[in-house]
Design a protein around this motif. Structure first.
Motif, short mmCIF file in Angstrom:
data_model
loop_
_atom_site.label_atom_id
_atom_site.label_comp_id
_atom_site.label_asym_id
_atom_site.label_seq_id
_atom_site.Cartn_x
_atom_site.Cartn_y
_atom_site.Cartn_z
N THR A 57 0.84 -1.18 0.00
CA THR A 57 0.00 0.00 0.00
C THR A 57 0.88 1.24 0.00
OG1 THR A 57 -0.10 0.13 2.41
CG2 THR A 57 -1.78 -1.22 1.31
N ALA A 58 0.30 2.36 -0.37
CA ALA A 58 1.05 3.62 -0.40
C ALA A 58 1.51 3.99 1.01
CB ALA A 58 0.20 4.73 -0.99
N ALA A 59 0.70 3.70 2.01
CA ALA A 59 1.08 4.01 3.39
C ALA A 59 2.31 3.21 3.82
CB ALA A 59 -0.08 3.72 4.34
N GLU A 60 2.39 1.95 3.42
CA GLU A 60 3.56 1.13 3.74
C GLU A 60 4.80 1.67 3.02
OE1 GLU A 60 2.22 -2.65 2.40
OE2 GLU A 60 1.33 -3.19 4.34
N LEU A 61 4.62 2.11 1.79
CA LEU A 61 5.74 2.62 1.01
C LEU A 61 6.25 3.94 1.58
CD1 LEU A 61 4.49 1.85 -2.60
CD2 LEU A 61 6.34 0.71 -1.36
N ARG A 62 5.35 4.76 2.11
CA ARG A 62 5.76 6.04 2.68
C ARG A 62 6.62 5.86 3.92
NH1 ARG A 62 0.27 7.54 1.15
NH2 ARG A 62 0.45 8.82 -0.73
N ASN A 63 6.54 4.72 4.56
CA ASN A 63 7.34 4.43 5.76
C ASN A 63 8.71 3.89 5.43
OD1 ASN A 63 5.36 5.29 7.56
ND2 ASN A 63 4.39 3.28 7.59
N LEU A 64 9.01 3.73 4.15
CA LEU A 64 10.31 3.20 3.74
C LEU A 64 11.24 4.35 3.35
CD1 LEU A 64 9.17 0.25 1.45
CD2 LEU A 64 9.84 0.14 3.84
N GLY A 65 12.52 4.12 3.53
CA GLY A 65 13.52 5.09 3.11
C GLY A 65 13.73 5.03 1.61
N ARG A 66 14.45 6.01 1.08
CA ARG A 66 14.69 6.09 -0.36
C ARG A 66 15.42 4.85 -0.88
NH1 ARG A 66 14.54 9.15 -4.69
NH2 ARG A 66 16.24 9.09 -6.19
N ASP A 67 16.42 4.38 -0.15
CA ASP A 67 17.17 3.20 -0.60
C ASP A 67 16.26 1.97 -0.68
OD1 ASP A 67 19.47 4.70 -0.78
OD2 ASP A 67 20.17 4.16 1.23
N GLU A 68 15.40 1.81 0.33
CA GLU A 68 14.48 0.68 0.33
C GLU A 68 13.49 0.78 -0.82
OE1 GLU A 68 13.25 1.47 4.35
OE2 GLU A 68 14.01 -0.49 4.98
N LEU A 69 13.02 2.00 -1.09
CA LEU A 69 12.10 2.20 -2.22
C LEU A 69 12.77 1.84 -3.54
CD1 LEU A 69 10.25 5.52 -1.34
CD2 LEU A 69 9.25 3.25 -1.53
N MET A 70 14.01 2.27 -3.70
CA MET A 70 14.72 1.97 -4.94
C MET A 70 14.95 0.46 -5.09
SD MET A 70 14.74 4.84 -6.29
CE MET A 70 15.72 4.59 -7.74
N THR A 71 15.20 -0.22 -3.97
CA THR A 71 15.35 -1.68 -4.00
C THR A 71 14.05 -2.35 -4.42
OG1 THR A 71 17.03 -1.58 -2.27
CG2 THR A 71 15.98 -3.71 -2.64
N LYS A 72 12.94 -1.90 -3.81
CA LYS A 72 11.62 -2.46 -4.15
C LYS A 72 11.29 -2.18 -5.61
CE LYS A 72 9.77 -3.46 0.10
NZ LYS A 72 9.69 -4.87 0.41
N LEU A 73 11.65 -1.00 -6.09
CA LEU A 73 11.39 -0.65 -7.49
C LEU A 73 12.16 -1.58 -8.42
CD1 LEU A 73 10.08 1.30 -9.51
CD2 LEU A 73 12.09 2.76 -9.26
N GLY A 74 13.41 -1.83 -8.11
CA GLY A 74 14.20 -2.74 -8.93
C GLY A 74 13.63 -4.15 -8.94
N GLU A 75 13.19 -4.61 -7.78
CA GLU A 75 12.59 -5.95 -7.69
C GLU A 75 11.30 -6.02 -8.51
OE1 GLU A 75 12.02 -6.53 -3.53
OE2 GLU A 75 14.15 -6.87 -3.13
N ALA A 76 10.48 -4.97 -8.41
CA ALA A 76 9.21 -4.96 -9.13
C ALA A 76 9.44 -4.91 -10.64
CB ALA A 76 8.36 -3.77 -8.68
N LYS A 77 10.41 -4.13 -11.08
CA LYS A 77 10.71 -4.06 -12.51
C LYS A 77 11.22 -5.40 -13.04
CE LYS A 77 11.48 0.82 -13.36
NZ LYS A 77 12.41 1.80 -13.92
N GLU A 78 12.03 -6.06 -12.22
CA GLU A 78 12.54 -7.37 -12.62
C GLU A 78 11.39 -8.38 -12.70
OE1 GLU A 78 15.70 -10.74 -11.01
OE2 GLU A 78 15.80 -8.70 -10.23
N GLU A 79 10.49 -8.33 -11.73
CA GLU A 79 9.34 -9.24 -11.76
C GLU A 79 8.45 -8.95 -12.97
OE1 GLU A 79 5.58 -10.73 -9.01
OE2 GLU A 79 6.90 -9.17 -8.24
N LEU A 80 8.25 -7.68 -13.28
CA LEU A 80 7.44 -7.32 -14.45
C LEU A 80 8.08 -7.84 -15.73
CD1 LEU A 80 4.98 -5.83 -15.55
CD2 LEU A 80 6.39 -3.76 -15.64
N PHE A 81 9.39 -7.72 -15.84
CA PHE A 81 10.09 -8.24 -17.01
C PHE A 81 9.86 -9.75 -17.13
CE2 PHE A 81 13.81 -10.40 -18.76
CZ PHE A 81 13.87 -9.83 -20.03
N ASN A 82 10.01 -10.46 -16.02
CA ASN A 82 9.83 -11.92 -16.05
C ASN A 82 8.39 -12.29 -16.40
OD1 ASN A 82 12.51 -12.46 -15.39
ND2 ASN A 82 12.10 -12.39 -13.20
N LEU A 83 7.42 -11.54 -15.87
CA LEU A 83 6.02 -11.82 -16.19
C LEU A 83 5.72 -11.56 -17.66
CD1 LEU A 83 4.29 -10.33 -13.02
CD2 LEU A 83 4.44 -12.75 -13.64
#
Length: 92
Positions: A5-31
């Motif tokens: 959720t957006a609320a969970e994401l707002r509680n993360l730091g920039r580095d964690e957000l960038m990590t999650k973004l990379g993971e999500a993009k990789e998952e999207l590529f695989n899908l």
């Protein structure tokens, strides 16, 4: 990767957000690769991952525009620990 959720994401730091973004993009590529080869079983997951990416970009944009404050990683971890303690007390 579970839907965040957006609320969970707002509680993360920039580095964690960038990590999650990379993971999500990789998952999207695989899908997308699975969809192209006919191996994809859950087509709804494509939409969910795209929405997760959009949520992450939204939180990053809010911070860049000054709409929300940048969360420091140690503060976010302390808030998460407090929330976990509160939920444990409520369940007891």
């Amino acid at each position: 990767m579970a839907t965040l959720t957006a609320a969970e994401l707002r509680n993360l730091g920039r580095d964690e957000l960038m990590t999650k973004l990379g993971e999500a993009k990789e998952e999207l590529f695989n899908l997308r690769f699975q969809a192209a080869t006919g191996q994809l079983e859950s087509h709804g997951r494509l939409r969910a991952v795209r929405k997760d990416i959009a949520r992450i970009y939204t939180v990053l944009s809010e911070r860049a525009l000054g709409i929300t404050e940048e969360v420091d990683a140690p503060v976010a971890e302390a808030q998460a620990d407090e929330a976990a303690d509160d939920s444990e007390k409520a369940n007891a």
